[in-house]
Write a protein that holds these residues in place. Structure first.
Motif, PDB file in Angstrom:
ATOM      1  N   ASN A   1      87.280 117.770  38.963  1.00 14.35           N
ATOM      2  CA  ASN A   1      85.910 117.286  39.102  1.00 14.35           C
ATOM      3  C   ASN A   1      85.815 115.877  39.680  1.00 14.35           C
ATOM      4  OD1 ASN A   1      87.162 116.585  36.589  1.00 14.35           O
ATOM      5  ND2 ASN A   1      85.214 115.737  35.905  1.00 14.35           N
ATOM      6  N   GLU A   2      86.933 115.342  40.168  1.00 15.31           N
ATOM      7  CA  GLU A   2      86.916 113.949  40.621  1.00 15.31           C
ATOM      8  C   GLU A   2      86.073 113.747  41.876  1.00 15.31           C
ATOM      9  OE1 GLU A   2      90.111 116.256  42.530  1.00 15.31           O
ATOM     10  OE2 GLU A   2      89.637 115.860  40.418  1.00 15.31           O
ATOM     11  N   GLN A   3      85.805 114.818  42.626  1.00 15.39           N
ATOM     12  CA  GLN A   3      85.046 114.683  43.867  1.00 15.39           C
ATOM     13  C   GLN A   3      83.533 114.652  43.643  1.00 15.39           C
ATOM     14  OE1 GLN A   3      87.618 118.020  45.685  1.00 15.39           O
ATOM     15  NE2 GLN A   3      86.786 116.997  47.469  1.00 15.39           N
ATOM     16  N   PHE A   4      83.070 115.012  42.464  1.00 13.65           N
ATOM     17  CA  PHE A   4      81.635 115.189  42.239  1.00 13.65           C
ATOM     18  C   PHE A   4      80.948 113.889  41.816  1.00 13.65           C
ATOM     19  CE2 PHE A   4      83.368 119.434  41.819  1.00 13.65           C
ATOM     20  CZ  PHE A   4      82.444 120.201  42.506  1.00 13.65           C
ATOM     21  N   THR A   5      79.732 113.720  42.323  1.00  8.06           N
ATOM     22  CA  THR A   5      78.884 112.597  41.930  1.00  8.06           C
ATOM     23  C   THR A   5      77.498 113.144  41.574  1.00  8.06           C
ATOM     24  OG1 THR A   5      78.126 112.219  44.196  1.00  8.06           O
ATOM     25  CG2 THR A   5      80.094 110.997  43.456  1.00  8.06           C
ATOM     26  N   HIS A   6      76.669 112.296  40.992  1.00  8.70           N
ATOM     27  CA  HIS A   6      75.320 112.725  40.665  1.00  8.70           C
ATOM     28  C   HIS A   6      74.390 111.530  40.557  1.00  8.70           C
ATOM     29  CE1 HIS A   6      76.433 111.407  36.607  1.00  8.70           C
ATOM     30  NE2 HIS A   6      75.148 111.374  36.346  1.00  8.70           N
ATOM     31  N   THR A   7      73.111 111.804  40.715  1.00  7.66           N
ATOM     32  CA  THR A   7      72.062 110.849  40.382  1.00  7.66           C
ATOM     33  C   THR A   7      71.195 111.501  39.314  1.00  7.66           C
ATOM     34  OG1 THR A   7      70.631 111.710  42.152  1.00  7.66           O
ATOM     35  CG2 THR A   7      72.022 109.807  42.672  1.00  7.66           C
ATOM     36  N   PHE A   8      70.588 110.667  38.468  1.00  3.51           N
ATOM     37  CA  PHE A   8      69.787 111.211  37.374  1.00  3.51           C
ATOM     38  C   PHE A   8      68.438 110.514  37.352  1.00  3.51           C
ATOM     39  CE2 PHE A   8      70.315 113.148  32.889  1.00  3.51           C
ATOM     40  CZ  PHE A   8      68.997 113.580  32.916  1.00  3.51           C
ATOM     41  N   GLU A   9      67.417 111.263  37.720  1.00  7.30           N
ATOM     42  CA  GLU A   9      66.042 110.768  37.674  1.00  7.30           C
ATOM     43  C   GLU A   9      65.536 110.845  36.233  1.00  7.30           C
ATOM     44  OE1 GLU A   9      61.678 112.155  39.459  1.00  7.30           O
ATOM     45  OE2 GLU A   9      63.522 113.057  40.216  1.00  7.30           O
ATOM     46  N   ASN A  10      65.173 109.688  35.697  1.00 10.66           N
ATOM     47  CA  ASN A  10      64.672 109.596  34.310  1.00 10.66           C
ATOM     48  C   ASN A  10      65.774 109.846  33.268  1.00 10.66           C
ATOM     49  OD1 ASN A  10      62.022 109.078  35.221  1.00 10.66           O
ATOM     50  ND2 ASN A  10      61.601 111.274  35.370  1.00 10.66           N
ATOM     51  N   GLU A  11      66.947 109.383  33.550  1.00 13.10           N
ATOM     52  CA  GLU A  11      68.038 109.510  32.581  1.00 13.10           C
ATOM     53  C   GLU A  11      67.691 108.822  31.263  1.00 13.10           C
ATOM     54  OE1 GLU A  11      72.878 108.688  32.408  1.00 13.10           O
ATOM     55  OE2 GLU A  11      71.627 107.586  33.836  1.00 13.10           O
ATOM     56  N   GLN A  12      66.901 107.762  31.337  1.00 10.72           N
ATOM     57  CA  GLN A  12      66.544 107.015  30.132  1.00 10.72           C
ATOM     58  C   GLN A  12      65.837 107.897  29.111  1.00 10.72           C
ATOM     59  OE1 GLN A  12      67.504 103.809  29.500  1.00 10.72           O
ATOM     60  NE2 GLN A  12      66.696 104.158  27.424  1.00 10.72           N
ATOM     61  N   TYR A  13      65.122 108.916  29.587  1.00  9.34           N
ATOM     62  CA  TYR A  13      64.425 109.806  28.648  1.00  9.34           C
ATOM     63  C   TYR A  13      65.422 110.487  27.701  1.00  9.34           C
ATOM     64  CZ  TYR A  13      60.161 109.435  31.505  1.00  9.34           C
ATOM     65  OH  TYR A  13      59.049 108.971  32.166  1.00  9.34           O
ATOM     66  N   LEU A  14      66.549 110.919  28.231  1.00  6.08           N
ATOM     67  CA  LEU A  14      67.549 111.566  27.375  1.00  6.08           C
ATOM     68  C   LEU A  14      68.206 110.555  26.432  1.00  6.08           C
ATOM     69  CD1 LEU A  14      69.384 114.224  29.569  1.00  6.08           C
ATOM     70  CD2 LEU A  14      67.323 114.434  28.185  1.00  6.08           C
ATOM     71  N   ILE A  15      68.393 109.345  26.914  1.00  4.62           N
ATOM     72  CA  ILE A  15      68.946 108.300  26.048  1.00  4.62           C
ATOM     73  C   ILE A  15      67.982 108.013  24.902  1.00  4.62           C
ATOM     74  CG2 ILE A  15      69.638 105.868  25.944  1.00  4.62           C
ATOM     75  CD1 ILE A  15      70.530 106.158  28.889  1.00  4.62           C
ATOM     76  N   ASP A  16      66.692 107.957  25.220  1.00  8.13           N
ATOM     77  CA  ASP A  16      65.687 107.725  24.177  1.00  8.13           C
ATOM     78  C   ASP A  16      65.674 108.863  23.160  1.00  8.13           C
ATOM     79  OD1 ASP A  16      64.994 105.408  25.507  1.00  8.13           O
ATOM     80  OD2 ASP A  16      63.231 106.284  26.499  1.00  8.13           O
ATOM     81  N   ILE A  17      65.807 110.098  23.633  1.00 14.90           N
ATOM     82  CA  ILE A  17      65.855 111.246  22.723  1.00 14.90           C
ATOM     83  C   ILE A  17      67.050 111.122  21.791  1.00 14.90           C
ATOM     84  CG2 ILE A  17      66.300 113.738  22.608  1.00 14.90           C
ATOM     85  CD1 ILE A  17      64.598 114.051  25.121  1.00 14.90           C
ATOM     86  N   ARG A  18      68.188 110.793  22.356  1.00 17.04           N
ATOM     87  CA  ARG A  18      69.400 110.631  21.535  1.00 17.04           C
ATOM     88  C   ARG A  18      69.201 109.558  20.471  1.00 17.04           C
ATOM     89  NH1 ARG A  18      73.759 107.451  24.535  1.00 17.04           N
ATOM     90  NH2 ARG A  18      72.246 105.847  23.901  1.00 17.04           N
ATOM     91  N   ASP A  19      68.586 108.455  20.864  1.00 17.18           N
ATOM     92  CA  ASP A  19      68.444 107.330  19.942  1.00 17.18           C
ATOM     93  C   ASP A  19      67.457 107.607  18.818  1.00 17.18           C
ATOM     94  OD1 ASP A  19      70.286 106.005  21.467  1.00 17.18           O
ATOM     95  OD2 ASP A  19      68.835 104.737  22.521  1.00 17.18           O
ATOM     96  N   GLN A  20      66.590 108.619  18.982  1.00 15.80           N
ATOM     97  CA  GLN A  20      65.674 108.972  17.898  1.00 15.80           C
ATOM     98  C   GLN A  20      66.382 109.672  16.751  1.00 15.80           C
ATOM     99  OE1 GLN A  20      61.873 110.826  18.926  1.00 15.80           O
ATOM    100  NE2 GLN A  20      62.039 110.009  21.004  1.00 15.80           N
ATOM    101  N   GLY A  21      67.546 110.263  17.040  1.00 14.32           N
ATOM    102  CA  GLY A  21      68.363 110.857  15.986  1.00 14.32           C
ATOM    103  C   GLY A  21      67.941 112.234  15.519  1.00 14.32           C
ATOM    104  N   LYS A  22      67.017 112.883  16.245  1.00 17.29           N
ATOM    105  CA  LYS A  22      66.543 114.211  15.845  1.00 17.29           C
ATOM    106  C   LYS A  22      67.109 115.330  16.714  1.00 17.29           C
ATOM    107  CE  LYS A  22      62.008 112.597  14.218  1.00 17.29           C
ATOM    108  NZ  LYS A  22      60.531 112.767  14.392  1.00 17.29           N
TER     109      LYS A  22
END
Length: 288
Positions: free
Chosen positions: A93-114
Motif C-alpha cells: 500500500n506504499e503507493q497510495f495517497t488520499h485526501t479527506f474532505e471534512n476529516e475533522q468530523y470523524l475526529i470530533d465523533i471519536r472524541d465524543q466517546g460514543k
C-alpha cells in the motif's frame, strides 16, 4: 440482473491470478491486465452492462455513445478497486495517497466517546480508503455486511492475505449483529454500513432518487436512529491512479426518524453519483 441477490460475484481463478501478479509484477502490471479482463466483461457480461447503460442513459441522461464509454470505464475502475483491496491486504500500500474532505468530523465523533455510525454506499471503495485511515483516526472500523461472498474465494483471500483488516459484523437472522454493533459503539469504535442495497423481501424505505422512485434498505437507518451515537455519511471515490478522495458530512447528533435520516442520505448519494458516475457499482435495475 433485475435485483441484487446479496452475493459477491467473482472467480476463484481470477483472484489467484491477480494476487500472483500483484505479488510478483506489481500494481502497474495488474492494472494493465485489468484492461483486457474488463474489456472481456464489457463484451460478454450483458446483464450488468445493460443495467449500467440503462442507468446512464435513462437516469443520468447521457447519450448512448458516452454511456458505453462510461460503462467500460466503470468496469475498469471497479476492477482497480478490487486490485487495490488485495494490494492493501498484501501490504503493498506504499503507493497510495488520499485526501479527506471534512476529516475533522470523524475526529470530533471519536472524541465524543460514543462511537460513530458511518453510512456509505457501493460507490467508490470505502474499504481501501478505510485502510488508509486506520490507526490515524480510530484503531477499529467495523463493517456490517451480508456474509455472502463465495466461500471458496473468501477462504483463498483469507489464506493468501490474512483476511480483512477490518472487523466484520455479519448480518444474522437472529439479529445478533445488533448486539455486536452496540458493543462496538460502547467501545467507541466506528461502525460502517452500506445503505444503498436491499434484498427482495426485506423491509425498505421508498424514496425519490435521481427523480425516480427507488427502494433503500430499512435496517441501516433504523440502526442509525436507535443508537445514541453520531451518524455521518461517508464516501470514498478513486480520484487518481493510486489516490482516493474521502468525504464525510456534518454528523447527526440529535434523534431523528429512520425516514428522515434516509432522505438526508439519499441527497448526499445523489451528489456523489453525479460527481463520480463511473464509480456507481450497482449492477442491477436499481429502480422499481
Amino acid at each position: 440482473m433485475s435485483r441484487w441477490d446479496g452475493k459477491t460475484k467473482g472467480s476463484l481463478t481470477g483472484y489467484k491470478i491477480f494476487l500472483f501478479f500483484i505479488n510478483t509484477l506489481g500494481l502497474n502490471f495488474a492494472y494493465y491486465l485489468l484492461r483486457i479482463v474488463t474489456f472481456y466483461y464489457y463484451l460478454f457480461a450483458s446483464k450488468p452492462r445493460n443495467a449500467l447503460l440503462d442507468f446512464y442513459q435513462n437516469t443520468l441522461h447521457i447519450q448512448r455513445a458516452g454511456a458505453k464509454k462510461l460503462v467500460r470505464k466503470n468496469f475498469y475502475i471497479f476492477g482497480q478497486t478490487l486490485v487495490d483491496r488485495a494490494a492493501f491486504l498484501l501490504g503493498r500500500n506504499e503507493q497510495f495517497t488520499h485526501t479527506f474532505e471534512n476529516e475533522q468530523y470523524l475526529i470530533d465523533i471519536r472524541d465524543q466517546g460514543k462511537g460513530g455510525i458511518l453510512l456509505s454506499a457501493h460507490l467508490g471503495n470505502w474499504e481501501t480508503a478505510g485502510n488508509l485511515l486506520k490507526g490515524r483516526i480510530t484503531p477499529t472500523i467495523n463493517i456490517v455486511m451480508l456474509d455472502a461472498e463465495v466461500e471458496s474465494i473468501k477462504q483463498y483471500m483469507d489464506l493468501s492475505t490474512g483476511g480483512s483488516r477490518f472487523k466484520v459484523i455479519a448480518i444474522k437472522n437472529d439479529l445478533s449483529h445488533i448486539i455486536s454493533i452496540r458493543n462496538a459503539l460502547i467501545n467507541n469504535e466506528f461502525v460502517a454500513i452500506h445503505s444503498d442495497r436491499y434484498l427482495e423481501g426485506a423491509r425498505y424505505i421508498e424514496l425519490d432518487f435521481l427523480e425516480k422512485k427507488a427502494k433503500f434498505p430499512h435496517g441501516p437507518f433504523v440502526i442509525a436512529s436507535k443508537f445514541d451515537a453520531p451518524v455521518t455519511f461517508v464516501f470514498a471515490a478513486k480520484n487518481g491512479k493510486y489516490s482516493y478522495h474521502l468525504s464525510a458530512t456534518l454528523p447527526i447528533t440529535s434523534k431523528m426518524k429512520p425516514e428522515e435520516i434516509a432522505r438526508l442520505y439519499v441527497t448526499q448519494l445523489e451528489k456523489k453519483v453525479k460527481e463520480y458516475p463511473e464509480q456507481w457499482f450497482n449492477y442491477y435495475n436499481f429502480f422499481n
